[in-house]
Design an enzyme around this catalytic site. Sequence first.
Site, PDB file in Angstrom:
ATOM      1  N   HIS A  90      48.907  45.191  42.513  1.00  0.00           N
ATOM      2  CA  HIS A  90      47.991  45.397  41.810  1.00  0.00           C
ATOM      3  C   HIS A  90      47.312  46.906  42.086  1.00  0.00           C
ATOM      4  O   HIS A  90      47.317  47.558  40.905  1.00  0.00           O
ATOM      5  CB  HIS A  90      46.644  44.322  41.834  1.00  0.00           C
ATOM      6  CG  HIS A  90      45.481  44.710  41.550  1.00  0.00           C
ATOM      7  ND1 HIS A  90      45.227  44.914  40.020  1.00  0.00           N
ATOM      8  CD2 HIS A  90      44.238  44.973  41.999  1.00  0.00           C
ATOM      9  CE1 HIS A  90      44.023  45.165  39.690  1.00  0.00           C
ATOM     10  NE2 HIS A  90      43.245  45.160  40.923  1.00  0.00           N
ATOM     11  N   ASP A 118      40.903  51.153   4.914  1.00  0.00           N
ATOM     12  CA  ASP A 118      41.519  52.275   5.827  1.00  0.00           C
ATOM     13  C   ASP A 118      42.118  51.748   7.119  1.00  0.00           C
ATOM     14  O   ASP A 118      41.833  52.061   8.020  1.00  0.00           O
ATOM     15  CB  ASP A 118      40.175  52.991   6.269  1.00  0.00           C
ATOM     16  CG  ASP A 118      39.171  51.984   6.977  1.00  0.00           C
ATOM     17  OD1 ASP A 118      39.340  50.851   6.790  1.00  0.00           O
ATOM     18  OD2 ASP A 118      38.161  52.270   7.433  1.00  0.00           O
ATOM     19  N   GLU A 165      37.409  45.217  50.919  1.00  0.00           N
ATOM     20  CA  GLU A 165      37.015  44.171  50.278  1.00  0.00           C
ATOM     21  C   GLU A 165      37.700  43.153  50.714  1.00  0.00           C
ATOM     22  O   GLU A 165      37.181  41.832  51.137  1.00  0.00           O
ATOM     23  CB  GLU A 165      36.854  44.014  48.825  1.00  0.00           C
ATOM     24  CG  GLU A 165      36.315  42.766  48.059  1.00  0.00           C
ATOM     25  CD  GLU A 165      34.836  42.621  48.459  1.00  0.00           C
ATOM     26  OE1 GLU A 165      34.480  41.535  48.366  1.00  0.00           O
ATOM     27  OE2 GLU A 165      33.980  43.682  48.683  1.00  0.00           O
ATOM     28  N   ASP A 166      39.100  43.182  50.632  1.00  0.00           N
ATOM     29  CA  ASP A 166      40.109  42.039  50.716  1.00  0.00           C
ATOM     30  C   ASP A 166      40.670  41.900  52.070  1.00  0.00           C
ATOM     31  O   ASP A 166      41.688  41.048  52.174  1.00  0.00           O
ATOM     32  CB  ASP A 166      40.756  41.847  49.436  1.00  0.00           C
ATOM     33  CG  ASP A 166      40.147  41.681  48.309  1.00  0.00           C
ATOM     34  OD1 ASP A 166      39.062  40.884  48.260  1.00  0.00           O
ATOM     35  OD2 ASP A 166      40.594  42.227  47.183  1.00  0.00           O
TER      36      ASP A 166
END
Length: 736
Positions: free
Chosen positions: A48, A259, A76-77
């Site tokens: 990731h 359009d 964080e992880d």
Amino acid sequence: MMRQYELVDRVRRYNPQADEASLNRAYVYAMKAHGAQKRASGDPYFSHPLEVAAILTDMKLDDATIVAAVLHDTIEDTDSTREEIDRLFGPDIARLVDGLTKLKKLDLVSKRAAQAENFRKLLLAVAEDVRVLLVKLADRLHNMRTLQYMAPEKRARVAEETLDIYAPLAGRMGMQGMRDELESLAFRHLMPDAYAMIESRLDDLRQKNGKIIAKIEKELADELAARGIEAQVEGRQKHPYSVWRKMERKSIAFEQLSDIFGFRVIVSSVEDCYRVIGVVHTKWAVVPGRFKDYISTPKQNDYQSIHTTVVGPGRQRAELQVRTAAMQDVARNGIAAHTLYKDGRVANRETLANESRAYQWLRRTIGLLAEGDTPEEFLEHTKLELFHDQVFCFTPKGRLIALPRGATPIDFAYAVHTDVGNSAVGAKINGIHAPLQSQLHNGDEVEIARAENQTPPAVWESIVITGKARSAIRRATRDAVRAQYAGLGRQIVTRAFERAAKAYSDDKLKKVLPRLARGSIEDVLAAVGRGEMFSGDVVKAVYPEFTEERKPPSSPSRGEAGWFGLQKAASLVFKIPGEGGEQQTGHSIPIRGIQGDLPVRFAPNGGAVPGDRIVGILTPGEGITIYPIQSPDLTAFDEQPERWLDVRWDIEDGRHEFFPARIMITAINEPGTLGTIATVIGDLAANIDNIVMNPLSADFRELIIDIEVNDLKHLNAIMSQLRARPVVNKVERING
């Protein structure tokens, strides 16, 4: 999964001087830190951050941003710390990673306030360094690309937030390519049937019109080449979400869209842009009102291009966008295309603010944070601006003001300056007087008429559409209400000092503010005006030796004037039938929870009786009105919780005072009916104040009776006895 050398190669393609050692260290560090962690798809988690970094390399961002992307989930992880990142990669990268860590929980949550507070944190972090936003958007994009592996509930939640905040924010930063992909991915997950239908129709249209599109591309390219203009011509198609949004906004069918297909012409210079327009307008008929020059007046997200629509070969309408290659880079990547983020150089906020309209908008938005809005208000105001296209208007001196589409002269006034908006009383649009709620259009010249000591009406908040205007109006309204409270409080305090035969002055009150736990004289007066502070406490604070003598309440009989067991003396104002006008009496309402000297009255439609759950509604300059909790009139105050007071009855056992109530009776129209009803009420020791009789039909009459009763039990007994009479069809109580 991208390998280490592939990451370095991607960066070196656009930055040969890239810090290869830093990129290699980040790759190895993050790979070890994430270890055996897995994503919902089953892939290694480390894939990731690598994909996030790859997205940013496509934008050709500096080394620090790429390294921060690789490391953005480590604090964080994993077991990594800010201090460790600081030591290994330097304070600049550590600050970026730490900023992203604080935003990790910016997922849509059930409570609106939590989402709003996190959104504030996002923009505050972005204010420190815009690269935080770029990494956050790339992080969201990769998560959206793999959203199918998440649980259905989370898929919907994340997709909704993407459409709600991230995609519009990417658009405001000029990152149209990222916005288009975010919207398409979110649309596919939120409305799969609508997405499939539109995608299928677009495929059919591509097959049907493929030859016509190729013909227009070739004809236009040949025409420009014949005029000596080197240009790249390419067909383009609207994205599914853009198609769906236009169908919804204009309430039209797919077949009515004109359009869906367009053409983009890329040239090498601004001069060539205008030459292309000359060629196109000479060769094909122009559709009136469809020419827009965003080169001379760029959008606030830095977008520059010329748009025009012509009737081309085969009588087909074709929309053309003409721009330079540099403009195309900005149109696709927005603020990420800014040169200050290239070649390893770090952005300087002041320089960027001078050169980037997108960053100017961002800083103005963040400036609202300091103006006292709640998180919910801030999120609401920001969303209003994120979701609107723009119109460009001018002041009489020629200053250009960019506003969201649908803006009014009031929005214009606040965009010029908050003081201009607060003092606005009228407007001229293109020299003609116009209502302040008029909708502005591109090119309008707006002149605002002003008046001193003007306060913007609260209703303006429902008229304007810009966050700045709404915030300023709400703030001005709060200040005006506060001033009303303070004015009322000053009158109450002045009378209290007069009753105590003590001299009052602001200087004396200012010296005792700490005793009253207030920061200013106005705070004290407003607290008294709102009923939060008793005026006698203010007198005592200035004159500690003062003692207020209060006589205990008497026990009046029915009809006598007197005090009915008040904690604080509060006078009752009520209508006396037949006399006209309001009169002040010595009667008072036995209510606890009311402090101060504010007038207190019952609600005009039905009153309240002991036994009812009651609330007080505070009206500046008028006092407090007591309502039963079931009164429908209370819905008028749902959006004004600051006016609600928690009050309750203060009735001694054995006391028989009278309180107003209103009942509605449907009765048979025959002689003696009114006498029967009056007899029931009289036998139960209640008093009739007023009767209004309305004919329903030849057989029935509706009677609305104002009565005085002791309490809710007394009222219910009367209603029960009335229902038992043969002449009575229905009895119900009225509150409002």
